[in-house]
Enzyme design. Structure first.
Site, PDB file in Angstrom:
ATOM      1  N   LEU A 240      -9.243  -0.751   8.370  1.00  0.00           N
ATOM      2  CA  LEU A 240     -10.569  -0.220   8.690  1.00  0.00           C
ATOM      3  C   LEU A 240     -11.243   0.482   7.512  1.00  0.00           C
ATOM      4  O   LEU A 240     -12.373   0.134   7.132  1.00  0.00           O
ATOM      5  CB  LEU A 240     -10.459   0.751   9.866  1.00  0.00           C
ATOM      6  CG  LEU A 240     -11.784   1.438  10.264  1.00  0.00           C
ATOM      7  CD1 LEU A 240     -12.773   0.423  10.820  1.00  0.00           C
ATOM      8  CD2 LEU A 240     -11.523   2.543  11.287  1.00  0.00           C
TER       9      LEU A 240
ATOM     10  N   LYS B 173       7.960  -3.936  15.560  1.00  0.00           N
ATOM     11  CA  LYS B 173       8.400  -2.672  14.970  1.00  0.00           C
ATOM     12  C   LYS B 173       9.296  -1.907  15.941  1.00  0.00           C
ATOM     13  O   LYS B 173      10.282  -1.277  15.525  1.00  0.00           O
ATOM     14  CB  LYS B 173       7.203  -1.825  14.560  1.00  0.00           C
ATOM     15  CG  LYS B 173       6.415  -2.354  13.387  1.00  0.00           C
ATOM     16  CD  LYS B 173       7.259  -2.471  12.119  1.00  0.00           C
ATOM     17  CE  LYS B 173       7.601  -1.130  11.530  1.00  0.00           C
ATOM     18  NZ  LYS B 173       8.339  -1.274  10.237  1.00  0.00           N
TER      19      LYS B 173
ATOM     20  N   TYR C 177       2.755  -7.050  16.809  1.00  0.00           N
ATOM     21  CA  TYR C 177       3.141  -6.164  15.703  1.00  0.00           C
ATOM     22  C   TYR C 177       3.937  -4.973  16.207  1.00  0.00           C
ATOM     23  O   TYR C 177       5.039  -4.688  15.719  1.00  0.00           O
ATOM     24  CB  TYR C 177       1.894  -5.680  14.949  1.00  0.00           C
ATOM     25  CG  TYR C 177       2.151  -4.440  14.121  1.00  0.00           C
ATOM     26  CD1 TYR C 177       3.117  -4.444  13.119  1.00  0.00           C
ATOM     27  CD2 TYR C 177       1.429  -3.264  14.342  1.00  0.00           C
ATOM     28  CE1 TYR C 177       3.369  -3.303  12.360  1.00  0.00           C
ATOM     29  CE2 TYR C 177       1.678  -2.124  13.591  1.00  0.00           C
ATOM     30  CZ  TYR C 177       2.649  -2.152  12.601  1.00  0.00           C
ATOM     31  OH  TYR C 177       2.901  -1.026  11.863  1.00  0.00           O
TER      32      TYR C 177
ATOM     33  N   THR D  32       6.089   3.062  12.993  1.00  0.00           N
ATOM     34  CA  THR D  32       4.694   3.327  13.340  1.00  0.00           C
ATOM     35  C   THR D  32       4.570   4.017  14.685  1.00  0.00           C
ATOM     36  O   THR D  32       5.466   3.905  15.545  1.00  0.00           O
ATOM     37  CB  THR D  32       3.904   1.998  13.380  1.00  0.00           C
ATOM     38  OG1 THR D  32       2.581   2.222  13.885  1.00  0.00           O
ATOM     39  CG2 THR D  32       4.587   0.993  14.294  1.00  0.00           C
ATOM     40  N   ASP D  33       3.458   4.697  14.884  1.00  0.00           N
ATOM     41  CA  ASP D  33       3.177   5.311  16.185  1.00  0.00           C
ATOM     42  C   ASP D  33       2.848   4.264  17.246  1.00  0.00           C
ATOM     43  O   ASP D  33       2.898   4.540  18.446  1.00  0.00           O
ATOM     44  CB  ASP D  33       2.042   6.332  16.085  1.00  0.00           C
ATOM     45  CG  ASP D  33       0.744   5.764  15.521  1.00  0.00           C
ATOM     46  OD1 ASP D  33       0.688   4.565  15.180  1.00  0.00           O
ATOM     47  OD2 ASP D  33      -0.228   6.534  15.389  1.00  0.00           O
ATOM     48  N   GLU D  34       2.540   3.032  16.824  1.00  0.00           N
ATOM     49  CA  GLU D  34       2.122   2.008  17.779  1.00  0.00           C
ATOM     50  C   GLU D  34       3.250   1.559  18.699  1.00  0.00           C
ATOM     51  O   GLU D  34       3.009   0.923  19.722  1.00  0.00           O
ATOM     52  CB  GLU D  34       1.503   0.821  17.041  1.00  0.00           C
ATOM     53  CG  GLU D  34       0.240   1.215  16.292  1.00  0.00           C
ATOM     54  CD  GLU D  34      -0.557   0.024  15.808  1.00  0.00           C
ATOM     55  OE1 GLU D  34      -0.600  -0.991  16.523  1.00  0.00           O
ATOM     56  OE2 GLU D  34      -1.151   0.122  14.722  1.00  0.00           O
TER      57      GLU D  34
ATOM     58  N   PHE E 148       0.816  -1.216   0.000  1.00  0.00           N
ATOM     59  CA  PHE E 148       0.000   0.000   0.000  1.00  0.00           C
ATOM     60  C   PHE E 148       0.851   1.269   0.000  1.00  0.00           C
ATOM     61  O   PHE E 148       0.845   2.055  -0.959  1.00  0.00           O
ATOM     62  CB  PHE E 148      -0.934  -0.046   1.207  1.00  0.00           C
ATOM     63  CG  PHE E 148      -1.558   1.264   1.590  1.00  0.00           C
ATOM     64  CD1 PHE E 148      -2.121   2.105   0.644  1.00  0.00           C
ATOM     65  CD2 PHE E 148      -1.599   1.653   2.932  1.00  0.00           C
ATOM     66  CE1 PHE E 148      -2.700   3.324   1.015  1.00  0.00           C
ATOM     67  CE2 PHE E 148      -2.175   2.852   3.306  1.00  0.00           C
ATOM     68  CZ  PHE E 148      -2.718   3.688   2.352  1.00  0.00           C
TER      69      PHE E 148
ATOM     70  N   SER F 182       2.177  -5.746   8.991  1.00  0.00           N
ATOM     71  CA  SER F 182       1.750  -4.487   9.595  1.00  0.00           C
ATOM     72  C   SER F 182       0.349  -4.471  10.195  1.00  0.00           C
ATOM     73  O   SER F 182      -0.160  -3.403  10.514  1.00  0.00           O
ATOM     74  CB  SER F 182       1.835  -3.366   8.540  1.00  0.00           C
ATOM     75  OG  SER F 182       0.930  -3.604   7.484  1.00  0.00           O
TER      76      SER F 182
END
Length: 360
Positions: free
Chosen positions: A202, A166, A162, A136-138, A13, A87
Site C-alpha cells: 500500500l 504462514k 497467504y 505475521t499478525d494475519e 524488504f 508475503s
C-alpha cells in the site's frame, strides 16, 4: 559471543533492512544471506551494505535442503533468522501454490536442515543455537471494531492463502520445538513500512503512483484498519528476541497505532503536497480512486505488545507521523532505486492483473 547468522530472504524488504541494522548494531557479526531473488528480492536492496569479509551472499532456494545444510556446516551457523516468504495477500489469491511451496515446504526444509546439523550431527556444541521465525499478525484473522488487540494466545484463524501458509509454518516451527527440542522463537509482526519496500504494498504503491500522477487505488471503502510498524523498529525487536527471548516463546510486534487505509493514503498525499507538489499545486488527494474490494479482506488488525515490552523492554521508537514522513522522504531521495525495481521485476504486469481489472 560472536554469532554466525544465516538470514533467509535477506534481499527482500525487511530482510535487507535487518542486515543493515545488524551491521550497525553488531559490526563483528558473521552474516550469510540466502535469497532466491524472486520478484520481491533484489540485489538493488543490498548495494549499500557494508562490504566487509564477514558478509556473504548466496543465491539459492530455501527448499534445497542440501544447500542449506552445506551453508550451516561451512559457516558454522548458530543462528537462523527466517524472513524468506511469499508475503502478499493479493498474490496468494492469484496463485496460492507458490505460498504453499515457499512458506510451508521452505520452512520445513530449514527446520530439517537445522535439526540435522545442530541436533543430529551436533556441529555447534560450544554455544547456544537459535532458529527464529518471522511471521505475521494475519495468522490471527480479523478483528471487529471493538475487539481487543491480538495477543500471543489468540487462536489462529487465517482468512487468505497467504495467512494460512504462514499459520502452517508457525505450527511447524513450534512442533519442532516440542517434538525435537529445536531451540526456536517466533515473532508475529503487524504491517511493516519503510525504505526498500517493493511497490506492490500500500504505502510505496501510493507514493509511486502519486509521484507519476496515476490514480491511487483503495480497496472498498478504505476503512480497513492496520497496525503500522516502521521497519527499523521491527528489526530492533527481532534482535532483542534473538538475544534475550525465551526459547519456545512467541512475541507480538506492533507499531501501536490503528489508522484506516484511507487515513494512511491521505497522510501520504499531504506529505507529497508539501514535498513534491503536482502541477498547478493540485492536491494529491484528487488522485484517490476507490476500487472493488479483494475477496476475504480482513477488516482490522491490532497488536498487543505488552509481552515484548514487559519481558524484553522493547517498544517502537517511531510513531506513524514520524515514520511516514521519513519513508516518503526516502522514496523521494531514491527515485533511481524505485525506477530500477519496477523495471527489473514484473511490477507493471502485476498492477494490470490486480488493480486495473477491479475498476471502480
Amino acid at each position: 559471543m560472536k554469532r554466525n547468522v544465516l538470514i533467509t530472504g535477506g534481499a527482500g524488504f525487511i530482510g535487507s533492512n535487518f542486515i543493515r541494522y545488524l551491521q550497525k548494531a553488531e559490526p563483528e557479526i558473521n552474516i550469510v544471506n540466502l535469497d532466491l531473488l524472486t520478484y520481491a528480492g533484489s540485489l538493488e536492496n543490498l548495494k549499500k551494505l557494508s562490504k566487509n569479509s564477514d558478509y556473504h551472499f548466496f543465491q539459492g532456494d530455501i527448499c534445497n535442503q542440501h544447500l542449506v545444510e552445506s551453508l550451516l556446516r561451512e559457516h558454522n551457523i548458530d543462528t537462523i533468522i527466517h524472513f524468506a516468504a511469499e508475503s502478499h495477500v493479493d498474490r496468494s489469491l492469484e496463485g496460492p501454490g507458490a505460498f504453499i511451496q515457499t512458506n510451508i515446504v521452505g520452512t520445513h526444509t530449514l527446520l530439517e536442515a537445522a535439526r540435522q546439523v545442530w541436533l543430529n550431527e551436533k556441529r555447534i556444541s560450544d554455544k547456544p543455537v537459535r532458529f527464529h521465525h518471522i511471521s505475521t499478525d494475519e495468522v490471527y484473522g480479523s478483528l471487529s471494531p471493538t475487539a481487543p488487540p491480538f495477543e500471543e494466545t489468540t487462536p489462529y484463524a487465517p482468512n487468505s492463502p497467504y495467512a494460512a501458509s504462514k499459520a502452517s509454518s508457525d505450527h511447524l516451527v513450534r512442533a519442532y520445538y516440542h517434538s525435537f527440542e529445536l531451540p526456536i522463537t517466533i515473532s508475529n509482526c503487524s504491517n511493516n513500512y519503510g525504505p526498500y519496500q517493493f511497490p506492490e504494498k500500500l504505502i510505496p504503491l501510493m507514493i509511486l503512483n502519486a509521484l507519476t500522477g496515476k490514480p491511487l487505488p483503495i480497496y472498498g471503502d478504505g476503512q480497513q484498519i492496520r497496525d503500522w510498524l516502521y521497519v527499523e523498529d521491527h528489526c530492533e525487536a527481532i534482535w532483542k528476541i534473538i538475544q534475550h527471548g525465551s526459547t519456545g516463546e512467541s512475541y507480538n510486534i506492533g507499531g501501536g497505532n490503528q489508522p484506516t487505509n484511507l487515513e494512511i493514503v491521505e497522510t501520504i498525499c499531504a506529505l507529497l503536497d508539501d514535498k513534491a507538489p503536482l502541477p498547478d499545486n493540485e492536491p494529491h488527494r484528487q488522485l484517490i480512486q476507490f476500487v472493488k474490494d479483494r475477496p476475504g479482506h480482513d477488516r482490522r488488525y491490532a497488536m498487543n505488545i505488552t509481552k515484548i515490552k514487559n519481558t524484553l523492554g522493547w517498544q517502537p521508537n517511531y510513531n506513524l507521523e514520524k515514520g511516514l514522513e521519513k519513508t516518503v522522504q526516502w522514496y523521494l531521495d531514491n527515485i533511481d532505486w524505485l525506477n530500477k525495481i519496477i523495471e527489473e521485476k514484473d511490477y507493471q504486469q502485476w498492477v494490470q492483473i490486480n488493480y486495473q481489472k477491479r475498476g471502480n
